[in-house]
Structures are given as C-alpha cells and as structure tokens.
Scaffold this motif. Structure first.
Motif, mmCIF file in Angstrom:
data_model
loop_
_atom_site.group_PDB
_atom_site.id
_atom_site.type_symbol
_atom_site.label_atom_id
_atom_site.label_comp_id
_atom_site.label_asym_id
_atom_site.label_seq_id
_atom_site.Cartn_x
_atom_site.Cartn_y
_atom_site.Cartn_z
ATOM 1 N N VAL A 22 0.900 -1.135 0.072
ATOM 2 C CA VAL A 22 -0.113 0.080 -0.072
ATOM 3 C C VAL A 22 0.891 1.150 0.041
ATOM 4 O O VAL A 22 0.730 2.105 -0.792
ATOM 5 C CB VAL A 22 -0.996 0.021 1.105
ATOM 6 C CG1 VAL A 22 -1.606 1.373 1.253
ATOM 7 C CG2 VAL A 22 -1.896 -1.116 1.355
ATOM 8 N N ALA A 23 2.031 1.205 0.830
ATOM 9 C CA ALA A 23 2.797 2.430 0.727
ATOM 10 C C ALA A 23 3.514 2.572 -0.661
ATOM 11 O O ALA A 23 3.508 3.682 -1.082
ATOM 12 C CB ALA A 23 3.925 2.173 1.790
ATOM 13 N N GLN A 24 3.739 1.622 -1.305
ATOM 14 C CA GLN A 24 4.400 1.830 -2.490
ATOM 15 C C GLN A 24 3.409 2.318 -3.461
ATOM 16 O O GLN A 24 3.815 3.210 -4.413
ATOM 17 C CB GLN A 24 4.780 0.325 -3.082
ATOM 18 C CG GLN A 24 5.564 0.539 -4.396
ATOM 19 C CD GLN A 24 6.956 1.303 -4.489
ATOM 20 O OE1 GLN A 24 7.693 0.750 -3.749
ATOM 21 N NE2 GLN A 24 6.878 2.399 -4.973
ATOM 22 N N GLU A 25 2.105 2.045 -3.511
ATOM 23 C CA GLU A 25 1.041 2.319 -4.520
ATOM 24 C C GLU A 25 0.972 4.110 -3.933
ATOM 25 O O GLU A 25 0.790 4.681 -4.976
ATOM 26 C CB GLU A 25 -0.344 1.679 -4.034
ATOM 27 C CG GLU A 25 -0.161 0.270 -4.598
ATOM 28 C CD GLU A 25 -1.611 -0.614 -4.401
ATOM 29 O OE1 GLU A 25 -2.676 0.005 -3.948
ATOM 30 O OE2 GLU A 25 -1.505 -1.801 -4.300
ATOM 31 N N ARG A 26 0.539 4.398 -2.728
ATOM 32 C CA ARG A 26 0.518 5.602 -2.486
ATOM 33 C C ARG A 26 1.784 6.494 -2.953
ATOM 34 O O ARG A 26 1.482 7.738 -3.219
ATOM 35 C CB ARG A 26 0.447 5.707 -1.108
ATOM 36 C CG ARG A 26 -1.039 4.999 -0.655
ATOM 37 C CD ARG A 26 -1.802 5.793 0.525
ATOM 38 N NE ARG A 26 -3.110 5.346 0.742
ATOM 39 C CZ ARG A 26 -3.571 4.988 2.091
ATOM 40 N NH1 ARG A 26 -2.526 5.403 2.980
ATOM 41 N NH2 ARG A 26 -4.605 4.309 2.138
ATOM 42 N N ALA A 27 2.964 5.949 -2.596
ATOM 43 C CA ALA A 27 4.237 6.594 -3.263
ATOM 44 C C ALA A 27 4.267 7.047 -4.413
ATOM 45 O O ALA A 27 4.443 8.049 -4.786
ATOM 46 C CB ALA A 27 5.496 5.959 -2.708
ATOM 47 N N ASP A 28 3.970 6.003 -5.234
ATOM 48 C CA ASP A 28 3.841 6.124 -6.654
ATOM 49 C C ASP A 28 2.722 7.190 -7.069
ATOM 50 O O ASP A 28 2.886 8.191 -7.896
ATOM 51 C CB ASP A 28 3.415 4.886 -7.480
ATOM 52 C CG ASP A 28 4.677 3.833 -7.306
ATOM 53 O OD1 ASP A 28 5.859 4.487 -6.986
ATOM 54 O OD2 ASP A 28 4.402 2.619 -7.706
ATOM 55 N N SER A 29 1.578 7.062 -6.504
ATOM 56 C CA SER A 29 0.504 8.110 -6.853
ATOM 57 C C SER A 29 0.460 9.419 -6.534
ATOM 58 O O SER A 29 0.202 10.243 -7.106
ATOM 59 C CB SER A 29 -0.954 7.461 -6.470
ATOM 60 O OG SER A 29 -1.139 7.469 -5.162
ATOM 61 N N HIS A 30 1.078 9.542 -5.458
ATOM 62 C CA HIS A 30 1.417 10.935 -4.681
ATOM 63 C C HIS A 30 2.860 11.489 -4.942
ATOM 64 O O HIS A 30 3.123 12.718 -4.695
ATOM 65 C CB HIS A 30 1.151 11.015 -3.156
ATOM 66 C CG HIS A 30 -0.306 10.563 -2.846
ATOM 67 N ND1 HIS A 30 -1.433 11.370 -3.121
ATOM 68 C CD2 HIS A 30 -0.824 9.552 -2.336
ATOM 69 C CE1 HIS A 30 -2.401 10.976 -2.410
ATOM 70 N NE2 HIS A 30 -2.320 9.656 -2.240
ATOM 71 N N HIS A 31 3.663 11.125 -5.672
ATOM 72 C CA HIS A 31 4.959 11.200 -5.901
ATOM 73 C C HIS A 31 5.753 11.731 -4.674
ATOM 74 O O HIS A 31 6.501 12.886 -4.853
ATOM 75 C CB HIS A 31 4.919 12.295 -7.086
ATOM 76 C CG HIS A 31 4.009 11.659 -8.250
ATOM 77 N ND1 HIS A 31 4.547 10.807 -9.124
ATOM 78 C CD2 HIS A 31 2.776 12.409 -8.799
ATOM 79 C CE1 HIS A 31 3.662 10.635 -10.154
ATOM 80 N NE2 HIS A 31 2.631 11.397 -9.911
ATOM 81 N N ARG A 32 5.756 10.772 -3.736
ATOM 82 C CA ARG A 32 6.662 11.338 -2.389
ATOM 83 C C ARG A 32 6.808 9.975 -1.538
ATOM 84 O O ARG A 32 6.061 8.929 -1.630
ATOM 85 C CB ARG A 32 5.766 12.381 -1.660
ATOM 86 C CG ARG A 32 4.531 11.835 -0.957
ATOM 87 C CD ARG A 32 3.723 13.043 -0.407
ATOM 88 N NE ARG A 32 4.569 13.340 1.168
ATOM 89 C CZ ARG A 32 4.183 14.099 1.843
ATOM 90 N NH1 ARG A 32 3.232 14.658 1.760
ATOM 91 N NH2 ARG A 32 5.014 14.477 3.006
ATOM 92 N N PRO A 33 7.770 10.216 -0.871
ATOM 93 C CA PRO A 33 7.926 8.878 0.097
ATOM 94 C C PRO A 33 6.993 8.547 1.110
ATOM 95 O O PRO A 33 6.581 9.823 1.516
ATOM 96 C CB PRO A 33 9.467 9.132 0.685
ATOM 97 C CG PRO A 33 9.952 10.329 0.092
ATOM 98 C CD PRO A 33 8.632 10.966 -0.631
ATOM 99 N N TYR A 34 6.942 7.561 1.453
ATOM 100 C CA TYR A 34 5.991 6.959 2.605
ATOM 101 C C TYR A 34 6.912 6.027 3.515
ATOM 102 O O TYR A 34 7.670 5.348 3.165
ATOM 103 C CB TYR A 34 4.768 6.090 1.980
ATOM 104 C CG TYR A 34 3.580 7.086 1.810
ATOM 105 C CD1 TYR A 34 2.371 6.949 2.515
ATOM 106 C CD2 TYR A 34 3.495 7.923 0.453
ATOM 107 C CE1 TYR A 34 1.525 7.872 2.190
ATOM 108 C CE2 TYR A 34 2.612 8.688 0.267
ATOM 109 C CZ TYR A 34 1.453 8.644 1.218
ATOM 110 O OH TYR A 34 0.328 9.618 0.798
ATOM 111 N N GLU A 35 6.488 6.127 4.647
ATOM 112 C CA GLU A 35 7.180 5.426 5.743
ATOM 113 C C GLU A 35 6.377 4.091 6.291
ATOM 114 O O GLU A 35 4.821 4.581 6.386
ATOM 115 C CB GLU A 35 7.469 6.141 6.838
ATOM 116 C CG GLU A 35 8.395 7.291 6.441
ATOM 117 C CD GLU A 35 8.596 8.298 7.747
ATOM 118 O OE1 GLU A 35 9.840 8.806 7.860
ATOM 119 O OE2 GLU A 35 7.689 8.529 8.428
ATOM 120 N N VAL A 36 6.791 3.132 6.632
ATOM 121 C CA VAL A 36 6.047 2.051 7.284
ATOM 122 C C VAL A 36 6.630 2.024 8.566
ATOM 123 O O VAL A 36 7.615 1.891 8.826
ATOM 124 C CB VAL A 36 6.177 0.603 6.696
ATOM 125 C CG1 VAL A 36 5.707 -0.467 7.037
ATOM 126 C CG2 VAL A 36 5.799 0.632 4.946
#
Length: 82
Positions: A48-62
């Motif tokens: 889910v973090a990878q999907e959001r990072a790709d769609s929002h064009h910013r890093p996500y943390e788990v």
C-alpha cells in the motif's frame, strides 16, 4: 465479524497502540494527528505504501505499532515513471 483497522490517536498526540499490533503507513515526515489504517502484515503495508508513494510522488514510511527500538521499519520511495 470484521474488526476496525483504524488506530485512534490518544489525548497526548501519540498513537494509542496498547491493544493493536501491526503496521501503519504515512507520508515521510508527516507528524499530523489523525486516524490511520493499520495493516496486519509488513508485506501488505509495504504494498500500500508503494502504491501511495507512486500515486502521490512522495516517499511513504512503514511504522510498527508495537514498542520497538526502530519505530520506522522502512521508507518507500516512489518509482520513477517511464
């Protein structure tokens, strides 16, 4: 019976994780207080973090919800578009 996967923030501004163990995702560096979705497995949270990072064009943390020496498990960078 399906359980609620949202993790409430307690009155002190920290996540109330006394009952749940699992993983959360958030935009990197985002410290705002709001209800987050909790994921049972690291793989599910990472996907889910990878999907959001790709769609929002910013890093996500788990993040881990349990007390560990390393709260942030990993940072997911957006994939470069072709």
């Amino acid at each position: 019976m399906k359980h609620d996967n949202r993790v409430p923030v307690n009155g002190t501004g920290t996540l109330d994780t006394s009952i749940w163990t699992g993983y959360l995702i958030r935009p990197k560096g985002d410290m705002r207080r709001y209800t987050l979705r909790m994921y049972e497995t690291l793989q599910e949270a990472s996907d889910v973090a990878q999907e959001r990072a790709d769609s929002h064009h910013r890093p996500y943390e788990v993040l881990a919800t349990c007390d560990t020496s390393q709260r942030i498990i990993k940072t997911i960078e957006p994939r470069k578009s072709k």
